[in-house]
Write a protein that holds these residues in place. Sequence first.
Motif, short mmCIF file in Angstrom:
data_model
loop_
_atom_site.label_atom_id
_atom_site.label_comp_id
_atom_site.label_asym_id
_atom_site.label_seq_id
_atom_site.Cartn_x
_atom_site.Cartn_y
_atom_site.Cartn_z
N ALA A 3 0.85 -1.20 0.00
CA ALA A 3 0.00 0.00 0.00
C ALA A 3 0.87 1.24 0.00
N ALA A 4 0.47 2.24 -0.74
CA ALA A 4 1.22 3.49 -0.79
C ALA A 4 1.10 4.21 0.54
N MET A 5 2.22 4.78 1.00
CA MET A 5 2.21 5.54 2.24
C MET A 5 1.59 6.91 1.96
N GLU A 6 0.59 7.27 2.74
CA GLU A 6 -0.08 8.54 2.54
C GLU A 6 0.57 9.60 3.42
N THR A 7 0.88 10.74 2.83
CA THR A 7 1.49 11.85 3.55
C THR A 7 0.53 13.02 3.52
N THR A 8 0.28 13.60 4.67
CA THR A 8 -0.56 14.79 4.75
C THR A 8 0.34 16.01 4.79
N LEU A 9 0.10 16.94 3.90
CA LEU A 9 0.88 18.17 3.84
C LEU A 9 -0.05 19.36 3.99
N ASP A 10 0.41 20.38 4.68
CA ASP A 10 -0.34 21.63 4.76
C ASP A 10 -0.03 22.46 3.53
N ARG A 11 -1.01 23.21 3.09
CA ARG A 11 -0.83 24.12 1.95
C ARG A 11 -0.85 25.55 2.46
N THR A 12 -0.11 26.40 1.76
CA THR A 12 -0.11 27.82 2.08
C THR A 12 0.12 28.60 0.79
N ASN A 13 -0.28 29.83 0.79
CA ASN A 13 0.03 30.73 -0.31
C ASN A 13 1.27 31.52 0.08
N LEU A 14 2.13 31.74 -0.87
CA LEU A 14 3.37 32.46 -0.62
C LEU A 14 3.43 33.65 -1.57
N ARG A 15 3.61 34.82 -1.00
CA ARG A 15 3.71 36.03 -1.83
C ARG A 15 5.17 36.48 -1.85
N VAL A 16 5.75 36.52 -3.04
CA VAL A 16 7.12 36.99 -3.22
C VAL A 16 7.15 37.92 -4.43
N THR A 17 8.16 38.76 -4.47
CA THR A 17 8.30 39.68 -5.59
C THR A 17 8.68 38.90 -6.85
N PRO A 18 8.39 39.45 -8.00
CA PRO A 18 8.81 38.79 -9.25
C PRO A 18 10.33 38.60 -9.29
N GLU A 19 11.07 39.55 -8.74
CA GLU A 19 12.53 39.44 -8.73
C GLU A 19 12.99 38.25 -7.88
N MET A 20 12.33 38.03 -6.74
CA MET A 20 12.68 36.90 -5.89
C MET A 20 12.34 35.58 -6.60
N MET A 21 11.22 35.53 -7.30
CA MET A 21 10.85 34.31 -8.02
C MET A 21 11.87 34.02 -9.11
N LEU A 22 12.33 35.06 -9.80
CA LEU A 22 13.37 34.87 -10.82
C LEU A 22 14.66 34.35 -10.19
N ALA A 23 15.01 34.87 -9.01
CA ALA A 23 16.22 34.42 -8.32
C ALA A 23 16.08 32.96 -7.88
N ILE A 24 14.91 32.58 -7.40
CA ILE A 24 14.65 31.19 -7.02
C ILE A 24 14.79 30.29 -8.24
N ASP A 25 14.17 30.69 -9.34
CA ASP A 25 14.24 29.88 -10.56
C ASP A 25 15.68 29.75 -11.06
N ALA A 26 16.44 30.83 -11.00
CA ALA A 26 17.84 30.78 -11.43
C ALA A 26 18.64 29.83 -10.54
N ALA A 27 18.41 29.88 -9.23
CA ALA A 27 19.13 29.01 -8.31
C ALA A 27 18.80 27.55 -8.54
N ARG A 28 17.52 27.25 -8.74
CA ARG A 28 17.15 25.85 -8.91
C ARG A 28 17.60 25.30 -10.25
#
Length: 66
Positions: A3-28
């Motif tokens: 049987a597959a192990m079920e994991t419960t995760l909490d969800r949240t909305n995250l607000r970041v600037t477009p510049e921060m999102m670009l920096a995150i994407d560049a890093a990843r």
Amino acid sequence: MGAAMETTLDRTNLRVTPEMMLAIDAARLRRAGSVSRNTWIVEAIAEKLTRDEGNGETPVGKTANA
């Protein structure tokens, strides 16, 4: 198959600037393989919590749902 192990995760909305999102994407994109935004952000949070452990805060294990 087991049987597959079920994991419960909490969800949240995250607000970041477009510049921060670009920096995150560049890093990843610099990492080997493919890393989702969610995984990268969860890993960053886990690293911060680990650093703060010396301040009496409890670190949280890295669990990401890519």
